[in-house]
Design a protein around this motif. Structure first.
Motif, mmCIF file in Angstrom:
data_model
loop_
_atom_site.group_PDB
_atom_site.id
_atom_site.type_symbol
_atom_site.label_atom_id
_atom_site.label_comp_id
_atom_site.label_asym_id
_atom_site.label_seq_id
_atom_site.Cartn_x
_atom_site.Cartn_y
_atom_site.Cartn_z
ATOM 1 N N ARG A 5 0.820 -1.009 0.025
ATOM 2 C CA ARG A 5 -0.057 0.120 0.119
ATOM 3 C C ARG A 5 0.845 1.279 -0.084
ATOM 4 N N PRO A 6 0.454 2.073 -0.714
ATOM 5 C CA PRO A 6 1.353 3.474 -0.798
ATOM 6 C C PRO A 6 1.227 4.194 0.444
ATOM 7 N N ASP A 7 2.182 4.855 0.681
ATOM 8 C CA ASP A 7 2.361 5.801 1.877
ATOM 9 C C ASP A 7 1.195 7.062 1.674
ATOM 10 N N THR A 8 1.022 7.684 2.726
ATOM 11 C CA THR A 8 -0.004 8.898 2.713
ATOM 12 C C THR A 8 1.267 10.113 2.907
ATOM 13 N N LEU A 9 1.108 11.022 2.066
ATOM 14 C CA LEU A 9 2.022 12.097 2.188
ATOM 15 C C LEU A 9 0.781 13.379 2.643
ATOM 16 N N CYS A 10 1.316 14.032 3.628
ATOM 17 C CA CYS A 10 0.442 15.032 4.117
ATOM 18 C C CYS A 10 1.290 16.483 4.038
ATOM 19 N N PHE A 11 0.521 17.477 3.527
ATOM 20 C CA PHE A 11 1.199 18.741 3.144
ATOM 21 C C PHE A 11 0.329 19.725 3.897
ATOM 22 N N LYS A 12 1.261 20.817 4.613
ATOM 23 C CA LYS A 12 0.642 21.727 5.481
ATOM 24 C C LYS A 12 1.057 23.181 4.784
ATOM 25 N N MET A 13 0.108 23.842 4.329
ATOM 26 C CA MET A 13 0.468 24.991 3.285
ATOM 27 C C MET A 13 -0.070 26.428 4.225
ATOM 28 N N THR A 14 0.779 27.289 4.210
ATOM 29 C CA THR A 14 0.219 28.440 5.008
ATOM 30 C C THR A 14 0.661 29.796 4.004
ATOM 31 N N SER A 15 -0.242 30.789 4.064
ATOM 32 C CA SER A 15 0.356 32.052 3.382
ATOM 33 C C SER A 15 1.528 32.715 3.607
ATOM 34 N N LYS A 16 2.337 32.982 2.602
ATOM 35 C CA LYS A 16 3.366 33.793 3.179
ATOM 36 C C LYS A 16 3.275 35.288 3.303
ATOM 37 N N PRO A 17 3.619 35.821 4.364
ATOM 38 C CA PRO A 17 3.353 37.188 4.498
ATOM 39 C C PRO A 17 3.726 38.008 3.561
ATOM 40 N N HIS A 18 2.734 39.121 3.267
ATOM 41 C CA HIS A 18 3.187 40.070 2.379
ATOM 42 C C HIS A 18 3.480 41.457 2.964
ATOM 43 N N ALA A 19 4.293 42.325 2.526
ATOM 44 C CA ALA A 19 4.592 43.578 3.053
ATOM 45 C C ALA A 19 3.578 44.511 2.701
ATOM 46 N N THR A 20 2.827 44.522 2.020
ATOM 47 C CA THR A 20 1.775 45.310 1.595
ATOM 48 C C THR A 20 0.588 45.121 2.233
ATOM 49 N N VAL A 21 -0.112 43.868 1.980
ATOM 50 C CA VAL A 21 -1.340 43.414 2.306
ATOM 51 C C VAL A 21 -1.404 42.254 3.314
ATOM 52 N N LEU A 45 -13.047 67.786 -4.027
ATOM 53 C CA LEU A 45 -12.566 66.299 -4.753
ATOM 54 C C LEU A 45 -11.517 65.807 -3.910
ATOM 55 N N ILE A 46 -11.629 64.574 -3.786
ATOM 56 C CA ILE A 46 -10.540 63.863 -3.243
ATOM 57 C C ILE A 46 -9.964 62.650 -4.053
ATOM 58 N N TRP A 47 -8.522 62.602 -3.776
ATOM 59 C CA TRP A 47 -7.922 61.508 -4.793
ATOM 60 C C TRP A 47 -6.573 61.070 -3.872
ATOM 61 N N ALA A 48 -6.169 59.615 -3.963
ATOM 62 C CA ALA A 48 -5.224 58.985 -3.264
ATOM 63 C C ALA A 48 -4.650 57.960 -4.253
ATOM 64 N N GLU A 49 -3.697 57.427 -3.846
ATOM 65 C CA GLU A 49 -3.207 56.218 -4.714
ATOM 66 C C GLU A 49 -2.192 55.293 -3.786
ATOM 67 N N THR A 50 -2.406 54.070 -4.124
ATOM 68 C CA THR A 50 -1.502 53.114 -3.422
ATOM 69 C C THR A 50 -1.188 51.775 -4.238
ATOM 70 N N PRO A 51 0.041 51.286 -3.964
ATOM 71 C CA PRO A 51 0.173 50.158 -4.586
ATOM 72 C C PRO A 51 -0.428 49.070 -3.944
ATOM 73 N N THR A 52 -0.913 47.870 -4.614
ATOM 74 C CA THR A 52 -1.311 46.745 -3.955
ATOM 75 C C THR A 52 -0.570 45.638 -4.068
ATOM 76 N N VAL A 53 -1.041 44.595 -4.907
ATOM 77 C CA VAL A 53 -0.211 43.339 -5.166
ATOM 78 C C VAL A 53 -0.112 43.150 -6.609
ATOM 79 N N GLY A 54 1.036 42.252 -6.968
ATOM 80 C CA GLY A 54 0.899 41.855 -8.269
ATOM 81 C C GLY A 54 1.580 43.147 -9.271
#
Length: 316
Positions: A5-21, A45-54
């Motif tokens: 019988r094949p072995d069972t492989l378990c993977f645990k994944m978490t989000s990598k911290p991002h500097a902006t969001v 009038l109001i205006w603003a700008e900001t980087p996000t991701v990608g």
């Protein structure tokens, strides 16, 4: 063996911290407040700008809820649907009145250079060569960056898909071996890479549009108008060598590609109005056109909000 019988492989994944969001389910939350400035309540009038991701950049504009407010501080919560981790998620951010725009996340703009066009003391111009194709790009990056940061910058500049591979290589024992992602850039100014093949910079019409917008923004932000040095500063953000000849060639190519897009005539006119390098023609010479109201002899004498609207093709 057929009975094994094949072995069972378990993977645990978490989000990598991002500097902006920060991730919250399918939503993304901007970590820093977006500054609206200390005088934002005095403008309708109001205006603003900001980087996000990608590599994306968010531009906000609309009626000012703080207009004629007696308070010198306040916050506005913004939710942008479709800009979360998935199309079903949202991007959440907080705009703060009274906070200088320099106190928020720095907008995605070419880094400033001195009058001589020299790089900021904390940045280096890095040449990256693909060992299989001999393709070459030029990127500007902080001198304390790691090889992982360099890989990410290459992916961004070349607009490579997530499935692409980029390996930074170093000489070792008569051959080459990959750098560790954690290794500091150090004194390197030239690096070799392998992985997904690329031959150099290939700007899509959308990237050409952004390039021209950055050129116009750099010109308008410069005290010397369309002087050469501030415009050259834009080139490494697109993987291009900061040379006048490369700037002229890329401007011509970008204008040709952007001309195929709808609603780009205003942007093309703005680029045409820039000084042609080497000819001495000044910004604002509109080839006999009637000066735009609010300008002096066709040159830009507009408020910050008018400049913002015109820059992003949102105004007359």
């Amino acid at each position: 063996h057929e009975d094994t019988r094949p072995d069972t492989l378990c993977f645990k994944m978490t989000s990598k911290p991002h500097a902006t969001v920060e991730r919250r389910g399918e939503d993304l939350v901007l970590r820093s407040r977006v500054g609206l400035g200390t005088r934002a309540h005095a403008d309708p009038l109001i205006w603003a700008e900001t980087p996000t991701v990608g590599g994306r950049h968010l531009l906000l504009w609309g009626e000012n809820p703080f207009y004629h407010s007696s308070s010198a501080s306040g916050e506005m919560k913004v939710q942008v649907k479709g800009e979360g981790l998935t199309s079903a998620g949202s991007l959440h951010l907080v705009c703060r009145l009274g906070l200088s725009s320099s106190g928020s996340v720095a907008p995605f703009r070419p880094a400033k250079r001195g009058a001589s066009g020299a790089l900021d003391k904390d940045q280096v111009l890095l040449t990256v060569k693909h060992m299989q194709t001999d393709g070459k790009i030029f990127i500007r990056i902080h001198k304390s960056a790691t090889m992982g940061d360099v890989r990410a910058k290459i992916m961004e500049v070349l607009d490579l898909p997530r499935s692409a591979t980029v390996r930074m290589l170093q000489h070792f024992g008569g051959g080459y071996t990959p750098f560790s992602d954690r290794q500091q850039l150090g004194a390197h100014h030239t690096l070799n890479c392998a992985g997904t093949a690329w031959n150099g910079v290939n700007l899509s019409p959308a990237r050409c549009k952004q390039f021209l917008q950055d050129i116009v923004a750099a010109s308008e932000a410069s005290k010397t108008g369309a002087a050469e040095a501030p415009l050259l500063n834009v080139l490494p953000e697109y993987g291009l060598e900061p040379l006048a000849s490369v700037l002229k060639e890329t401007l011509a190519l970008a204008q040709k590609k952007v001309a195929t897009l709808a609603g780009m005539q205003f942007l093309l006119d703005k680029v045409t109005d820039l000084q042609t390098l080497g000819t001495g023609r000044q910004v604002g010479q509109n080839r006999g056109k009637v000066p735009v109201p609010g300008t002096v002899n066709g040159s830009s004498k507009r408020s910050a909000h008018q400049t913002f609207l015109l820059m992003h093709n949102l105004g007359p």
